[in-house]
Enzyme design. Structure first.
Site, mmCIF file in Angstrom:
data_model
loop_
_atom_site.group_PDB
_atom_site.id
_atom_site.type_symbol
_atom_site.label_atom_id
_atom_site.label_comp_id
_atom_site.label_asym_id
_atom_site.label_seq_id
_atom_site.Cartn_x
_atom_site.Cartn_y
_atom_site.Cartn_z
ATOM 1 N N GLU A 41 35.167 34.018 39.983
ATOM 2 C CA GLU A 41 35.369 35.464 40.062
ATOM 3 C C GLU A 41 35.630 36.027 38.667
ATOM 4 O O GLU A 41 36.690 35.793 38.085
ATOM 5 C CB GLU A 41 36.540 35.802 40.986
ATOM 6 C CG GLU A 41 36.814 37.299 41.072
ATOM 7 C CD GLU A 41 38.125 37.638 41.787
ATOM 8 O OE1 GLU A 41 38.663 38.728 41.532
ATOM 9 O OE2 GLU A 41 38.604 36.805 42.588
ATOM 10 N N ARG A 45 37.676 43.589 34.105
ATOM 11 C CA ARG A 45 38.842 44.106 33.390
ATOM 12 C C ARG A 45 38.615 44.161 31.884
ATOM 13 O O ARG A 45 39.510 44.579 31.143
ATOM 14 C CB ARG A 45 40.067 43.228 33.659
ATOM 15 C CG ARG A 45 40.480 43.163 35.105
ATOM 16 C CD ARG A 45 41.722 42.316 35.275
ATOM 17 N NE ARG A 45 41.979 41.975 36.670
ATOM 18 C CZ ARG A 45 42.974 41.221 37.090
ATOM 19 N NH1 ARG A 45 43.834 40.726 36.212
ATOM 20 N NH2 ARG A 45 43.125 40.943 38.355
ATOM 21 N N LYS A 128 40.725 39.235 50.969
ATOM 22 C CA LYS A 128 41.687 38.797 49.965
ATOM 23 C C LYS A 128 43.044 39.374 50.370
ATOM 24 O O LYS A 128 43.118 40.550 50.760
ATOM 25 C CB LYS A 128 41.269 39.308 48.575
ATOM 26 C CG LYS A 128 42.258 38.955 47.487
ATOM 27 C CD LYS A 128 41.675 39.173 46.105
ATOM 28 C CE LYS A 128 41.713 40.608 45.674
ATOM 29 N NZ LYS A 128 41.474 40.761 44.219
#
Length: 204
Positions: A41, A45, A128
């Protein structure tokens, strides 16, 4: 890997990656795959994130996804860069519908019953649990998993190598997300492979 359940069961841990330099992308992916961790993943960011996805997607055996996807524009950019699954920190109907319409495997963030109910209404069943520790930890997830028996989870946020086995012992947990495998400032790729190997051997 056309469904999220298959991706979640590739290994007990999906590493959450924050990478500033795309030149490190392929060596990191190669080190992780060598250690038995295939689902990666890459969080959106950093300015380099989409280039990181493009580079990691070239590594044989790597199944590369985009994390921290919060809107439709990011969703499409991640798919265009080669992301084969999408992870979001939360769930909105707009993002959920866009992800479903795209056909990409989607793991939306949930923290409470309302989030899970929204996901179920959209036809989703894999989530999640984020931020896992801050949202109440293991007691909270167990409490949520009981009424939502059809749901499966990937706890992320505050999970460590030490606590991962306790999370993984919950029947509804298919894997955990963790940032401990790959530090943001990396100098030793052999250490990444060793950390990946330890993570890949955790019991589910």
């Amino acid at each position: 890997m056309n469904d999220i359940a298959s991706i979640m069961t590739l290994a007990p841990v999906i590493p959450v990656l924050v990478i500033d330099d795309a030149a490190q992308a392929r060596p990191i992916a190669e080190a992780l795959v060598a250690g038995g961790i295939r689902a990666l993943e890459v969080t959106l960011r950093t300015p380099a994130a989409l280039d990181v996805i493009r580079e990691m997607a070239k590594v044989e055996g790597a199944v590369v996804g985009a994390g921290t996807v919060t809107n439709e524009t990011q969703l499409q950019s991640a798919i265009d860069a080669g992301a084969t699954f999408i992870v979001s920190p939360g769930l909105t109907e707009k993002l959920g519908r866009a992800a479903i319409e795209s056909g990409v495997p989607f793991l939306p963030g949930t923290a409470n019953a309302a989030d899970i109910m929204l996901g179920l209404d959209l036809g989703l069943s894999h989530f999640k649990f984020f931020p896992a520790e801050a949202a109440g930890g293991i007691p909270a997830l167990k409490a949520l998993a009981a009424p939502f028996y059809q749901a499966r989870f990937c706890p992320t946020g505050g999970v460590s190598l030490a606590t991962a086995p306790t999370w993984l012992a919950i029947p509804e947990v298919l894997c955990v997300g963790g940032s401990w495998i790959v530090p943001r400032k990396i100098e030793d790729y052999a250490a990444v492979t060793a950390a990946a190997k330890a993570a890949s051997q955790l019991a589910v």
